[in-house]
Design a protein around this motif. Structure first.
Motif, PDB file in Angstrom:
ATOM      1  N   ASP A  66      59.581  26.259  12.127  1.00  0.00           N
ATOM      2  CA  ASP A  66      58.619  26.040  11.068  1.00  0.00           C
ATOM      3  C   ASP A  66      58.392  24.546  10.909  1.00  0.00           C
ATOM      4  O   ASP A  66      58.907  23.741  11.701  1.00  0.00           O
ATOM      5  CB  ASP A  66      59.081  26.667   9.754  1.00  0.00           C
ATOM      6  N   LEU A  67      57.633  24.158   9.913  1.00  0.00           N
ATOM      7  CA  LEU A  67      57.291  22.760   9.720  1.00  0.00           C
ATOM      8  C   LEU A  67      58.534  21.889   9.541  1.00  0.00           C
ATOM      9  O   LEU A  67      58.632  20.807  10.137  1.00  0.00           O
ATOM     10  CB  LEU A  67      56.378  22.618   8.489  1.00  0.00           C
ATOM     11  N   ASP A  72      62.309  17.938  11.655  1.00  0.00           N
ATOM     12  CA  ASP A  72      63.678  17.446  11.689  1.00  0.00           C
ATOM     13  C   ASP A  72      64.150  17.211  13.116  1.00  0.00           C
ATOM     14  O   ASP A  72      64.809  16.209  13.412  1.00  0.00           O
ATOM     15  CB  ASP A  72      64.584  18.469  10.984  1.00  0.00           C
ATOM     16  N   ARG A  73      63.809  18.130  14.046  1.00  0.00           N
ATOM     17  CA  ARG A  73      64.267  17.977  15.448  1.00  0.00           C
ATOM     18  C   ARG A  73      63.625  16.743  16.083  1.00  0.00           C
ATOM     19  O   ARG A  73      64.272  15.994  16.812  1.00  0.00           O
ATOM     20  CB  ARG A  73      63.922  19.236  16.233  1.00  0.00           C
ATOM     21  N   LEU A  74      62.345  16.494  15.797  1.00  0.00           N
ATOM     22  CA  LEU A  74      61.673  15.316  16.348  1.00  0.00           C
ATOM     23  C   LEU A  74      62.227  14.029  15.746  1.00  0.00           C
ATOM     24  O   LEU A  74      62.354  13.010  16.435  1.00  0.00           O
ATOM     25  CB  LEU A  74      60.163  15.413  16.083  1.00  0.00           C
ATOM     26  N   ARG A  75      62.563  14.082  14.450  1.00  0.00           N
ATOM     27  CA  ARG A  75      63.132  12.893  13.833  1.00  0.00           C
ATOM     28  C   ARG A  75      64.489  12.564  14.457  1.00  0.00           C
ATOM     29  O   ARG A  75      64.787  11.406  14.752  1.00  0.00           O
ATOM     30  CB  ARG A  75      63.281  13.109  12.324  1.00  0.00           C
ATOM     31  N   ASP A  76      65.328  13.579  14.691  1.00  0.00           N
ATOM     32  CA  ASP A  76      66.632  13.358  15.300  1.00  0.00           C
ATOM     33  C   ASP A  76      66.500  12.788  16.713  1.00  0.00           C
ATOM     34  O   ASP A  76      67.348  12.018  17.158  1.00  0.00           O
ATOM     35  CB  ASP A  76      67.418  14.670  15.359  1.00  0.00           C
ATOM     36  N   ALA A  77      65.458  13.178  17.432  1.00  0.00           N
ATOM     37  CA  ALA A  77      65.240  12.679  18.799  1.00  0.00           C
ATOM     38  C   ALA A  77      64.557  11.329  18.813  1.00  0.00           C
ATOM     39  O   ALA A  77      64.349  10.742  19.889  1.00  0.00           O
ATOM     40  CB  ALA A  77      64.412  13.691  19.582  1.00  0.00           C
ATOM     41  N   GLY A  78      64.174  10.818  17.647  1.00  0.00           N
ATOM     42  CA  GLY A  78      63.500   9.534  17.576  1.00  0.00           C
ATOM     43  C   GLY A  78      62.077   9.575  18.073  1.00  0.00           C
ATOM     44  O   GLY A  78      61.533   8.534  18.478  1.00  0.00           O
ATOM     45  N   ARG A  79      61.439  10.762  18.026  1.00  0.00           N
ATOM     46  CA  ARG A  79      60.091  10.900  18.572  1.00  0.00           C
ATOM     47  C   ARG A  79      59.067  11.322  17.515  1.00  0.00           C
ATOM     48  O   ARG A  79      57.920  11.601  17.873  1.00  0.00           O
ATOM     49  CB  ARG A  79      60.086  11.962  19.696  1.00  0.00           C
ATOM     50  N   LEU A  80      59.467  11.339  16.240  1.00  0.00           N
ATOM     51  CA  LEU A  80      58.545  11.822  15.221  1.00  0.00           C
ATOM     52  C   LEU A  80      57.303  10.948  15.119  1.00  0.00           C
ATOM     53  O   LEU A  80      56.168  11.443  15.010  1.00  0.00           O
ATOM     54  CB  LEU A  80      59.263  11.902  13.867  1.00  0.00           C
ATOM     55  N   GLU A  81      57.510   9.640  15.135  1.00  0.00           N
ATOM     56  CA  GLU A  81      56.364   8.736  15.032  1.00  0.00           C
ATOM     57  C   GLU A  81      55.456   8.817  16.264  1.00  0.00           C
ATOM     58  O   GLU A  81      54.257   8.557  16.187  1.00  0.00           O
ATOM     59  CB  GLU A  81      56.853   7.298  14.804  1.00  0.00           C
ATOM     60  N   ASP A  82      56.056   9.157  17.399  1.00  0.00           N
ATOM     61  CA  ASP A  82      55.261   9.269  18.639  1.00  0.00           C
ATOM     62  C   ASP A  82      54.215  10.382  18.541  1.00  0.00           C
ATOM     63  O   ASP A  82      53.186  10.340  19.240  1.00  0.00           O
ATOM     64  CB  ASP A  82      56.170   9.532  19.837  1.00  0.00           C
TER      65      ASP A  82
END
Length: 793
Positions: A66-67, A72-82
């Motif tokens: 879900d949202l 959360d998974r993208l933030r942990d991988a350091g890719r959320l801003e990407d």
């Protein structure tokens, strides 16, 4: 120009990508449907690819999607801003009100992705074309592979994670569990399936046997080339690899054929077979002859048995040799003139014509021959008394120098080879004069046989063959005499006649009304079979019919693999491709029909079918018509063409198994230094195709003649013909051997009649062993051997 290029944005639909991702965030079931269609590389925007991979990763681990979890998974991988931050992911979720159209969005994304791949492939193809560093056939194959990969939704990555491979493996194991022990394509042979688990996907299986199972002719067997009329030995033909010959079709009619293979089979024991009309041929003991009960090897025949021989050999050349030369050759070959003034005048007319030509050109009749001798001329032919006797003798000597065979002693006298290239009219002139010098009635009535005596046995045999071209069947006594019985006498007098016997032509025309319709064959009785020692032997492979005429006798020249194809297609509805380079599609289907119906193949070919046979054939036709078997009988096929056709078939109909009959007939797209290297490339190409299409391939191969030199004729891996590369590349090597074909008496004593041994000589992923099969000769079918029943019997 720059503006035009700027407008060329690669095909994409960002709204459809957003819709697909939003649907995946809304509905977990939508993820499962979209994952079947799309891969991360199908999405155009990098941000969309990252979000897709994150969603699929959570889904595979069984975690909620879900949202919040994706962010959360993208933030942990350091890719959320990407990907544009949490706001962009929320926008994806809000871009679709429902996940009902998820598959529709995914298909739009897939179509745009395939268009981009097509553009990429086109660019690569254009680059290949401009470089032109390799043969055009190779470049076309590579281009086709790029396009085929797009159609099949194949990825072009060099490496694949082991987790993906494990998943595919588990799926195959699960499917195998449902089917029992068979994890590949079932063959229908119980022991073979138990040992191999069926033919495995991506594997190359070699099925090997001796070519024609040792059915060969002695090196000096004579074959008539239908293009020129020339008569050559089979050794000359195999070396030249060029001939057009006669063979029998399924209706026992003579037809012209071109061999597809020329086989040098080394030195083998040879037997001379002689018939009542004097035909004789020297073959190995396994060579089949046509009998009233079908084709049977020599080992099964005895004195008194009937075999088929041609009733005519309707072959003539185009050479139109001058009439006077033809007549003089005939008289010189016989070496005598009858006490008939008409024949003497004809001889002198021919000699005068030859002398006139010689005088006109002021040179010997044979250009380039030795100068005339000042000494006495040899007496080659008794010259009838006349004022021109000296001139005739000189002319005869000139003709003899031109055709050197005529200078041989009487016991070795033979016709010049060139006469077999004569057209029909000149053959008639030649025979007309030859017979005039040696023919006589055996009795006092015209109905009695005509007998002709010749200076040598060779000359008699040659004349017997020339008469057969006119449909005249003369009996040869094996020495220097021919006998023409009543029907043959009539036919002779109707065609070439005998010079000076013209008064009998009216009788021949009357008698011909009592003759039956002509046939292309007649049944001749075997009068002797004798062993003549070891000799060099050869064989020819004739597509479709597998027989040809040699020494004026009809001689014969893949059933196991066809049985596998038939079983897989009929019982499991698996799509099968058969590439038959040797046998026509009609012949293959007839074999399949024969095997499925359980009807004697020879009776089917000859049309002698009972009412029960017809019912079985009708049932078998219904079964085979539903079988997904696809046959290509192209005679000249390269690996590249084979790959192209297989790719197309898989794209259009699906494909589970490919059979190639046989690998030595496949051509390479380019010439190598030797045939061994060429066959190695062909083997690697076939193995590559098996992996690319993910199907098993059975390639039928010949074994080398080295197996014949061993006391035991059971083949070994080292006997794979022409290339050790076949042994190295193949995943499975199977070899067929039948004891009763080599030694029927021994097979009968050992209880191995009608049995075949299938030797698994190599099995990359399993055991090797020997398997016994039952061979139904009449039905062209192999079957698993019921050992328990056999033991009880």
């Amino acid at each position: 120009m720059s503006l035009a290029l700027a407008d060329r944005v690669p095909p994409q639909n960002l709204e459809a990508e957003m819709g697909a991702l939003g649907s995946m965030l809304l509905d977990r079931d939508a993820i499962a449907r979209i994952v079947e269609l799309l891969q991360p590389s199908d999405l155009y925007r990098d941000a969309h690819r990252l979000i897709f991979e994150t969603i699929v990763g959570l889904f595979e681990r069984g975690q909620p999607v879900d949202l919040i979890t994706v962010t959360d998974r993208l933030r942990d991988a350091g890719r959320l801003e990407d990907v544009g931050g949490a706001g962009y992911i929320a926008a994806l979720l809000n871009s679709v009100p429902t996940a009902a159209n998820a598959e529709y969005y995914a298909k739009i994304v897939l179509q745009k992705s395939m268009l981009r791949q097509l553009i990429h492939a086109g660019t690569k193809i254009a680059h290949l074309g401009y470089e032109g560093e390799e043969d055009v056939e190779v470049l076309v194959d590579r281009a086709e592979k790029l396009v085929f990969g797009i159609a099949q939704r194949r990825t072009t990555v060099d490496f694949q994670p082991v987790r993906d491979i494990l998943k595919e493996t588990m799926e195959r194991l699960d499917a195998g569990f449902d089917r029992g022990t068979i994890t590949g394509v079932p063959t229908g042979f119980k022991e073979l399936d138990e040992m191999t688990g069926g033919l495995q996907y991506g594997d190359l299986a070699i099925v090997a046997a001796r070519p024609s199972m040792g059915k060969c002719l002695k090196h000096d067997a004579l074959i008539t080339d239908t293009r020129t009329g020339d008569v050559r030995t089979i050794e000359e033909i195999v070396r030249a690899k060029d001939v057009r010959l006669l063979s029998l079709d399924d209706r026992a009619r003579l037809r012209e054929r071109t061999p597809s293979a020329y086989v040098d089979d080394g030195v083998k024991p040879v037997f001379r077979v002689r018939t009542a009309v004097g035909r004789q041929v020297e073959t190995t003991v396994t060579h089949p002859f046509l009998t009233p009960d079908g084709w049977k090897p020599l080992a099964h025949l005895r004195v008194g048995h009937y075999i088929a021989v041609p009733a005519r050999v309707p072959v003539f050349g185009t050479l139109d040799l001058l009439s006077y030369k033809v007549r003089l050759v005939a008289y010189l070959a016989m070496g005598r003139l009858p006490a008939d003034p008409e024949v003497s005048r004809d001889f002198l007319d021919a000699a005068t014509a030859a002398a006139a030509v010689r005088a006109a050109v002021r040179a010997p009749v044979a250009a380039g021959t030795a100068a005339e001798s000042n000494g006495p001329l040899p007496v080659l032919l008794p010259i009838p008394p006349s004022g021109d006797a000296e001139l005739a003798q000189q002319t005869v000597a000139d003709i003899a120098r031109e055709f050197s065979e005529l200078e041989a002693p009487e016991s070795a006298r033979r016709l010049p080879r060139i006469v077999f290239q004569l057209n029909r009219s000149k053959v008639c002139v030649l025979l007309n004069r030859l017979l005039a010098c040696g023919a006589r009635w055996e009795g006092e009535e015209a109905a009695t046989p005509i007998v002709v005596d010749f200076p040598s046995a060779t000359l008699a045999r040659q004349v017997q063959h020339l008469l057969l071209r006119l449909g005249v069947v003369a009996a040869w006594d094996g020495e220097a005499r021919l006998e023409l019985r009543r029907e043959a006498s009539i036919k002779l007098l109707q065609t070439s006649g005998i010079f000076g016997w013209d008064k009998l032509r009216q009788w021949a025309r009357f008698a011909s009304t009592m003759l039956l319709e002509e046939s292309d064959i007649l049944w001749d009785t075997i009068v002797s079979i004798e062993h003549i020692g070891g000799h060099q032997v050869y064989d020819l492979t004739v597509p479709d019919v597998h027989n040809f005429v040699a020494n004026d006798v009809c001689v014969h020249n893949t059933t196991f693999c066809l049985n596998i194809a038939q079983y897989a297609a009929v019982h499991h509805q698996l799509p099968i491709a058969v590439f038959s380079l040797e046998t026509s599609k009609e012949q293959l289907v007839q074999r399949m029909l024969c095997a499925e119906a359980g009807v004697d193949g020879q009776r089917m070919r000859r049309g002698f079918l009972s009412e029960m046979d017809w019912r079985r054939i009708a049932r078998a036709m219904g079964v085979l018509s539903e079988a997904p078997v696809y046959i290509d009988d192209s005679a000249n096929l390269s690996v590249i063409e084979l790959r192209a056709k297989a790719r197309k078939l898989k794209a259009e109909h699906g494909l589970s198994l490919i059979i190639i009959d046989y690998v030595q007939l496949i051509q390479s797209y380019k010439r190598n230094e030797n045939r061994t290297q060429e066959l190695s490339e062909i083997a690697r190409g076939i193995k590559s195709l098996a992996k690319e299409l993910h199907v098993p391939i059975i390639a039928i191969s010949q074994l080398s003649r080295a197996v014949e030199a061993r006391e035991s004729k059971i083949p070994m891996l080292s006997h794979l013909r022409e290339s050790g590369e076949l042994e190295q590349i193949a995943d499975l090597v199977m070899m067929l051997y039948r004891e009763d074909y080599y030694d029927q008496d021994r097979a009968r004593k050992e209880g191995k009649e009608n049995t075949a041994m299938l030797r698994i000589a190599k099995h990359r992923n399993g055991p090797t062993d020997d398997i016994e099969l039952f061979f139904h000769k009449e039905h062209s079918r192999f079957a698993s051997l019921d050992k328990k029943h056999a033991a009880g019997a």
